[in-house]
Design an enzyme around this catalytic site. Sequence first.
Site, mmCIF file in Angstrom:
data_model
loop_
_atom_site.group_PDB
_atom_site.id
_atom_site.type_symbol
_atom_site.label_atom_id
_atom_site.label_comp_id
_atom_site.label_asym_id
_atom_site.label_seq_id
_atom_site.Cartn_x
_atom_site.Cartn_y
_atom_site.Cartn_z
ATOM 1 N N LYS A 1 0.902 -1.146 -0.051
ATOM 2 C CA LYS A 1 -0.088 -0.184 -0.003
ATOM 3 C C LYS A 1 0.980 1.452 -0.066
ATOM 4 C CE LYS A 1 -4.249 1.130 2.598
ATOM 5 N NZ LYS A 1 -5.098 1.640 1.294
HETATM 6 N N1 PPE Z 1 -7.820 -1.735 -2.991
HETATM 7 C C1 PPE Z 1 -7.158 -0.580 -2.717
HETATM 8 C C2 PPE Z 1 -6.569 0.064 -3.896
HETATM 9 C C3 PPE Z 1 -7.396 0.198 -1.543
HETATM 10 O O1 PPE Z 1 -6.792 1.325 -1.428
HETATM 11 C C4 PPE Z 1 -8.011 -0.271 -0.440
HETATM 12 C C5 PPE Z 1 -8.278 0.260 0.837
HETATM 13 C C6 PPE Z 1 -8.589 -1.781 -0.749
HETATM 14 C C7 PPE Z 1 -8.458 -2.367 -1.810
HETATM 15 C C8 PPE Z 1 -9.331 -2.544 0.502
HETATM 16 O O2 PPE Z 1 -8.095 -3.156 1.519
HETATM 17 P P1 PPE Z 1 -8.677 -3.234 2.765
HETATM 18 O O3 PPE Z 1 -9.117 -1.967 3.610
HETATM 19 O O4 PPE Z 1 -7.606 -3.855 3.586
HETATM 20 O O5 PPE Z 1 -9.933 -4.065 3.004
HETATM 21 N N2 PPE Z 1 -8.327 1.452 0.722
HETATM 22 C C9 PPE Z 1 -8.227 2.370 2.116
HETATM 23 C C10 PPE Z 1 -8.113 3.800 1.562
HETATM 24 C C11 PPE Z 1 -9.351 4.496 1.448
HETATM 25 C C12 PPE Z 1 -8.805 6.140 1.257
HETATM 26 O O6 PPE Z 1 -9.866 6.845 0.795
HETATM 27 O O7 PPE Z 1 -7.977 6.740 1.731
HETATM 28 C C13 PPE Z 1 -9.201 2.100 2.972
HETATM 29 O O8 PPE Z 1 -10.198 1.562 2.640
HETATM 30 O O9 PPE Z 1 -8.836 2.224 4.161
#
Ligand code: PPE
Length: 305
Positions: free
Chosen positions: A159
Amino acid sequence: MVQKGRKIWFDGKFAAWEEAQVHVLSHTLHYGVGVFEGIRCYKTEDGKSAVFRLKEHVDRLFDSAHIVLLEIPFSREEICAAIRKTLRANELTEGYIRPIVFLGAGEMGLFVRTNPVHVAIAVWPWGAYLGEKALRKGIRAKVSSFNRHHVNAAMSKGKVNGYYVNSVLAKWEVVKGGYDEAVLLDTEGYVAEGSGENIFMVRNGTLQTPPLTSVLPGITRDAVITIAQRLDIPVKEARFTRDELYIADEMFFTGTAAEITPVRELDDRKIGAGKPGPVTRQIQAAFFDIIRGKIPLFHHWLDRI
Ligand code: PPE
């Protein structure tokens, strides 16, 4: 606007909210090599509060740092403890937690060896990412003209701050076009993920999500797969195309921020009945019961503050 809190944890100490500043020559600001997490804590039914899957998020923070060659100058246990302390210092019982690891000022250019690695943790209240109505009624999504990164251009298991230029542009494009959220395809044209969410569809009772090849290994994605297995809903990790989504019975996004957000329309085509379907609602209900501490089987996902 983020609601201002009291304190931000910064390199092992608390700084007042307004004083948590960085130098303009911070390396990450210029080149994007930094990593972060998004974590939620929720009020539980016993009147207390718990962080959802804290260990998994902190492990992913360390994995992300490892991928981009950043060495975090704290242990995993220290970061977990710092997150709990930051929540307490801000008296936040429900909200969002944002740890960030970034390279500070010192050398410039692409090959730097001596810049300090900073770690900060901020917390703030954050309600439904796409609105309360989105959770209940579902949203309208659009396939973006931007592809998700090729696996050899960016490494999606991390990330990484810089990667989010792609997400921001995709989101901007579809929101300007009147939609709520973007679906990004991979460079081969298969469905990858949302701008900040993983994607699921339901067809003939089977839940399907793209494999982790070019997407972030979402912790909510993993939670949904585990919940579905417990509910005896068949799950398949296999790639699919955008038109398979058009003819899916149900579709939803998952993410820490987005939680479980149903999609009622994609590219102006109704998905299923055009409202959250039974499988989506069943998984959503289980997820919200779990985060509130109502299901003892999943108490191990809750880290009490
Ligand atoms: N894909 C991406 C590209 C992504 O950024 C997230 C989280 C996910 C999948 C889902 O991952 P998880 O949170 O582990 O289930 N995105 C984060 C950022 C949001 C933001 O606007 O800042 C989040 O959901 O916290």
